[in-house]
Design an enzyme around this catalytic site. Sequence first.
Site, short mmCIF file in Angstrom:
data_model
loop_
_atom_site.label_atom_id
_atom_site.label_comp_id
_atom_site.label_asym_id
_atom_site.label_seq_id
_atom_site.Cartn_x
_atom_site.Cartn_y
_atom_site.Cartn_z
N LYS A 84 0.90 -1.22 -0.30
CA LYS A 84 -0.02 -0.17 -0.26
C LYS A 84 1.00 1.49 -0.12
O LYS A 84 1.72 1.76 1.07
CB LYS A 84 -0.56 -0.03 1.74
CG LYS A 84 -1.54 1.40 1.25
CD LYS A 84 -2.79 1.72 2.93
CE LYS A 84 -1.29 1.91 3.47
NZ LYS A 84 -2.56 3.17 4.21
N ARG A 112 1.81 -1.65 10.52
CA ARG A 112 3.09 -1.32 11.86
C ARG A 112 3.13 -3.10 12.18
O ARG A 112 4.39 -3.56 12.76
CB ARG A 112 2.17 -0.49 13.13
CG ARG A 112 2.79 0.74 12.11
CD ARG A 112 1.89 2.30 13.16
NE ARG A 112 0.52 1.81 13.15
CZ ARG A 112 -0.60 2.86 13.43
NH1 ARG A 112 0.26 3.78 14.35
NH2 ARG A 112 -1.61 2.74 12.91
N LYS A 131 -7.39 8.51 -0.98
CA LYS A 131 -8.91 8.93 -0.14
C LYS A 131 -9.02 10.04 -0.74
O LYS A 131 -10.04 11.42 -0.51
CB LYS A 131 -8.56 8.87 1.15
CG LYS A 131 -7.99 7.52 1.58
CD LYS A 131 -8.19 8.05 3.28
CE LYS A 131 -7.71 6.58 3.93
NZ LYS A 131 -6.73 6.09 4.02
N ASP A 171 -3.40 4.20 -1.55
CA ASP A 171 -4.99 4.75 -0.89
C ASP A 171 -4.18 6.28 -0.90
O ASP A 171 -3.85 6.79 0.53
CB ASP A 171 -4.58 3.85 0.78
CG ASP A 171 -5.58 4.05 1.35
OD1 ASP A 171 -7.02 4.91 0.45
OD2 ASP A 171 -5.58 4.17 2.72
N ASP A 192 -13.55 14.90 -3.81
CA ASP A 192 -13.45 16.22 -4.37
C ASP A 192 -14.51 16.60 -5.34
O ASP A 192 -15.29 15.60 -5.07
CB ASP A 192 -11.97 16.77 -4.84
CG ASP A 192 -11.44 18.29 -5.05
OD1 ASP A 192 -12.47 19.13 -4.99
OD2 ASP A 192 -10.17 18.84 -5.78
N THR A 248 -11.24 4.00 9.78
CA THR A 248 -11.10 2.37 11.09
C THR A 248 -10.79 3.64 12.61
O THR A 248 -10.89 3.00 13.30
CB THR A 248 -9.95 1.39 10.43
OG1 THR A 248 -8.91 1.95 9.96
CG2 THR A 248 -11.14 0.89 9.74
#
Length: 243
Positions: free
Chosen positions: A41, A223, A70, A68, A73, A132
Amino acid sequence: MLTAFDNTPAADRIIVALDTGAAWEAIVMADALAGHAKWVKVGMMLYYAEGPAIIKMFKRRGFNVFLDLKFYDIPHQVEGAARSAAEAGADMLTMHTMGGRPMMEAAQRGAEAGAALIGGQTPATLGITVLTSMDGGTLREIGVERPMEQQVTALAGLAKQAGIAGVVASPQEAAVLRRELGPEAYIVTPGVRPAGAEHGDQSRVATPAEAFANGASHIVVGRPITQADDPLAAFEAIAAELA
């Protein structure tokens, strides 16, 4: 419910989030996982530092890239952004469902146009439902009074109407979304943590096995892999658990 992804090897459904702003650090991590992880990602930190070149670099190394960013607009801007992302080689891209159906339809058009320019496949277009990191209290602070599950499913239904490929949501909502969207939809779940791992800034979490059992097509893990003493061993442990 069975999904279209159930016969895909578990390791190929794990997306490793390379959440860093340093290209060299992302490259070192990717090279350590090469031949084992299929997906990486690229998020805002890395993309804003390195631009489309980082996507092409990972593609040359044989990875699929989940971009990613997002998008959120007006439809014209999002259509152009999706076209550029697809032209750069992204295999998945994201937009906020809160941008509305016309915006998501524009993103789909842009993704198709960008893929056509390079003779590639249209990226999987994914609508962000509720981040999340958010919980019910955070929703109420921004004026959303619906319970979390209702808000997520309402936005997912809008994404389905717009004709995009799927959604991004927490693993806790994956089961209801699988029923709502059907077996072919992508349901990509961040907020995935192996048992005993720190939750960090994630509020709605589940283990990798729980996410898949709930109907996720892919999981995003950052992580717990990238900050492990042995990232490859951490990746392989998750893949073995899922297999």
